[in-house]
Enzyme design. Structure first.
Site, short mmCIF file in Angstrom:
data_model
loop_
_atom_site.label_atom_id
_atom_site.label_comp_id
_atom_site.label_asym_id
_atom_site.label_seq_id
_atom_site.Cartn_x
_atom_site.Cartn_y
_atom_site.Cartn_z
N CYS A 59 0.82 -1.21 0.00
CA CYS A 59 0.00 0.00 0.00
C CYS A 59 0.86 1.26 0.00
O CYS A 59 0.62 2.20 -0.78
CB CYS A 59 -0.93 0.00 1.20
N HIS A 111 -2.56 5.46 6.41
CA HIS A 111 -1.18 5.92 6.59
C HIS A 111 -1.12 7.39 6.15
O HIS A 111 -1.92 7.81 5.30
CB HIS A 111 -0.21 5.17 5.67
P1 NAD Z 1 -5.49 -10.92 5.84
O1 NAD Z 1 -4.91 -11.62 7.02
O2 NAD Z 1 -6.55 -9.90 6.05
O3 NAD Z 1 -6.09 -11.99 4.82
C1 NAD Z 1 -5.40 -13.16 4.47
C2 NAD Z 1 -6.41 -14.26 4.23
O4 NAD Z 1 -5.74 -15.44 3.81
C3 NAD Z 1 -7.20 -14.62 5.49
O5 NAD Z 1 -8.55 -14.80 5.12
C4 NAD Z 1 -6.56 -15.94 5.93
O6 NAD Z 1 -7.47 -16.76 6.63
C5 NAD Z 1 -6.21 -16.55 4.61
N1 NAD Z 1 -5.16 -17.56 4.65
C6 NAD Z 1 -4.22 -17.76 5.59
N2 NAD Z 1 -3.42 -18.77 5.22
C7 NAD Z 1 -3.88 -19.21 4.04
C8 NAD Z 1 -3.47 -20.22 3.15
N3 NAD Z 1 -2.43 -20.99 3.43
N4 NAD Z 1 -4.16 -20.39 1.99
C9 NAD Z 1 -5.21 -19.59 1.69
N5 NAD Z 1 -5.64 -18.62 2.51
C10 NAD Z 1 -4.97 -18.43 3.65
O7 NAD Z 1 -4.27 -10.32 5.05
P2 NAD Z 1 -4.28 -9.03 4.12
O8 NAD Z 1 -4.16 -7.81 4.98
O9 NAD Z 1 -5.38 -9.12 3.15
O10 NAD Z 1 -2.86 -9.16 3.41
C11 NAD Z 1 -2.68 -10.02 2.29
C12 NAD Z 1 -1.45 -9.58 1.54
O11 NAD Z 1 -1.65 -8.24 1.08
C13 NAD Z 1 -0.17 -9.55 2.37
O12 NAD Z 1 0.92 -9.83 1.53
C14 NAD Z 1 -0.10 -8.10 2.82
O13 NAD Z 1 1.20 -7.69 3.15
C15 NAD Z 1 -0.62 -7.40 1.59
N6 NAD Z 1 -1.18 -6.07 1.82
C16 NAD Z 1 -1.95 -5.82 2.92
C17 NAD Z 1 -2.44 -4.53 3.12
C18 NAD Z 1 -3.25 -4.18 4.33
O14 NAD Z 1 -3.22 -3.07 4.78
N7 NAD Z 1 -4.01 -5.09 4.90
C19 NAD Z 1 -2.18 -3.54 2.18
C20 NAD Z 1 -1.45 -3.84 1.04
C21 NAD Z 1 -0.94 -5.12 0.87
#
Ligand code: NAD
Length: 355
Positions: free
Chosen positions: A140, A220
């Site tokens: 992000c 942020h």
């Molecule tokens: P999150 O924890 O909200 O969601 C992840 C999902 O994946 C959950 O539903 C979890 O149950 C599921 N999961 C866990 N292990 C799994 C597996 N082995 N197989 C399939 N599903 C599985 O995470 P998020 O915040 O959505 O982040 C996801 C990615 O995006 C990360 O790389 C993070 O760094 C990136 N990201 C997050 C944000 C943010 O602010 N949340 C912003 C930009 C990028």
């Protein structure tokens, strides 16, 4: 129609799924889900087919009235392309699965840059993803900085960028994260990882970043100083340049939007799904020029700014549309248009003149 599998249906995955569904040239084939929780129920109610990560959990899903369509392995096999939105680091574990099925994948910014051939931002390097099999949509913060820096780089050149990132402690649903009453240098060492991450998109860019975490879940905020190679004519020229960017919302003074709280309120009033703000939010009054030094402040909605980038990454990877075609369809279908706060004022002024 591109069949898209979404593996990992959390903060990012559920938003990307809804965005894919809004596109005319792609469809959600299904979503990979690990636990039969409220998010799974929400996905089922939206009509998404659920694929379980573990066959052993099938009964848990059946107990809450969800019949899984299969396993994640099947989801990957049946999809033309996968969005991996699993937690940071899990994407790397999943890559062998995508390789086994020869299914291209889009990873997220929590993964190491080495996971994919390209670290992607639709404004900065769409074309680099054209022949790639694996793409990483940058985080992000890196997305926000790439969108901001790309036009400056093109028009003036960037001699040096310095950014202080005031980072939200966690997302609203991350009840276990903090700080809850502190301001924490994070990391305390300089540069923070954000500068090197921006360099995965702009390899030659000179950038230093400093990060800290504060007790908010909303957005942020970046305090930016860029030394440009060429001096702009004046602040208005820079403002006009940034206002011309489709995913930069410049916030005019009259709007009274004074922080992340009013921004979220504005987004909710505008009917944005989940109060999402896909654009960088750049305070117009903060745009200040001192010779070749440009200063400004922007807010980044961490839960949603990468969503349009994921959609564009899907098209870049599959190579069926150009950058500008893809970006304009994505903007149109998601409704990325309230960057028109300024137009509204101009329209009002025009009406008053006509009266
Ligand atoms: P999150 O924890 O909200 O969601 C992840 C999902 O994946 C959950 O539903 C979890 O149950 C599921 N999961 C866990 N292990 C799994 C597996 N082995 N197989 C399939 N599903 C599985 O995470 P998020 O915040 O959505 O982040 C996801 C990615 O995006 C990360 O790389 C993070 O760094 C990136 N990201 C997050 C944000 C943010 O602010 N949340 C912003 C930009 C990028």
């Amino acid at each position: 129609m591109l069949r898209v599998g979404i593996n990992g249906y959390g903060t990012i995955g559920k938003r990307v799924a809804d965005a894919v569904r809004a596109q005319p040239d792609m469809a959600v084939h299904g979503v990979g889900k690990r636990s039969a929780d409220y998010v799974a129920i929400g996905a089922a109610e939206k009509g998404y087919d659920l694929y379980v990560t573990d066959q052993a959990s099938v009964d848990d899903f059946r107990e809450v009235g969800i019949e899984p369509a299969g396993t994640v392995d099947a989801l990957v096999a049946e999809s033309d392309v996968v969005i991996d939105a699993t937690p940071a680091g899990v994407g790397a574990d999943n890559r062998p699965l995508y390789e086994r099925h020869e299914t291209p994948a889009v990873f997220q910014g929590g993964e190491d840059a080495t996971i994919a051939e390209v670290s992607f931002n639709a404004r900065a390097n769409y074309d680099e993803a054209e022949d790639a099999e694996y793409v990483r949509v940058v985080s992000c913060n890196t997305t926000g900085l790439s969108r901001f820096l790309a036009p400056l780089q093109e028009h003036y050149g960037v001699e040096k960028a310095r950014v202080t990132l005031v980072r939200r402690g966690g997302d609203p649903n991350q009840t276990g994260r903090g700080p809850i009453n502190d301001a924490v240098p994070d990391p305390v060492s300089i540069p923070s990882h954000h500068g090197p991450d921006v360099q995965t998109v702009f390899p030659a860019l000179d950038i230093d970043t400093i990060g800290l975490k504060v007790p908010t879940t909303m957005m942020h905020v970046h305090a930016i100083n860029v030394t440009l190679e060429t001096e702009p004519a004046d602040e208005t020229q820079v403002r006009d340049l940034l206002q011309g960017e489709d995913r930069l919302l410049t916030i005019p003074e009259y709007s009274d939007i004074d922080g992340a709280g009013t921004l979220k309120d504005f987004a909710l009033d505008a009917g944005r799904p989940r109060g999402d703000i896909w654009e960088n939010c750049l305070w117009e009054e903060s745009i200040t020029l001192r010779g070749r030094d440009l200063y400004c402040m922007q807010a980044i909605h961490q839960e949603s700014d990468v969503v349009p980038e994921n959609i564009d990454a899907l098209r870049a990877l599959t190579g069926h549309l150009t950058a500008s075609e893809s970006r304009s369809i994505t903007n149109e279908t998601l409704g990325i248009s309230f960057g028109r706060l300024r137009d509204r004022k101009d329209l009002t002024a025009d009406r008053q003149t006509a009266d």
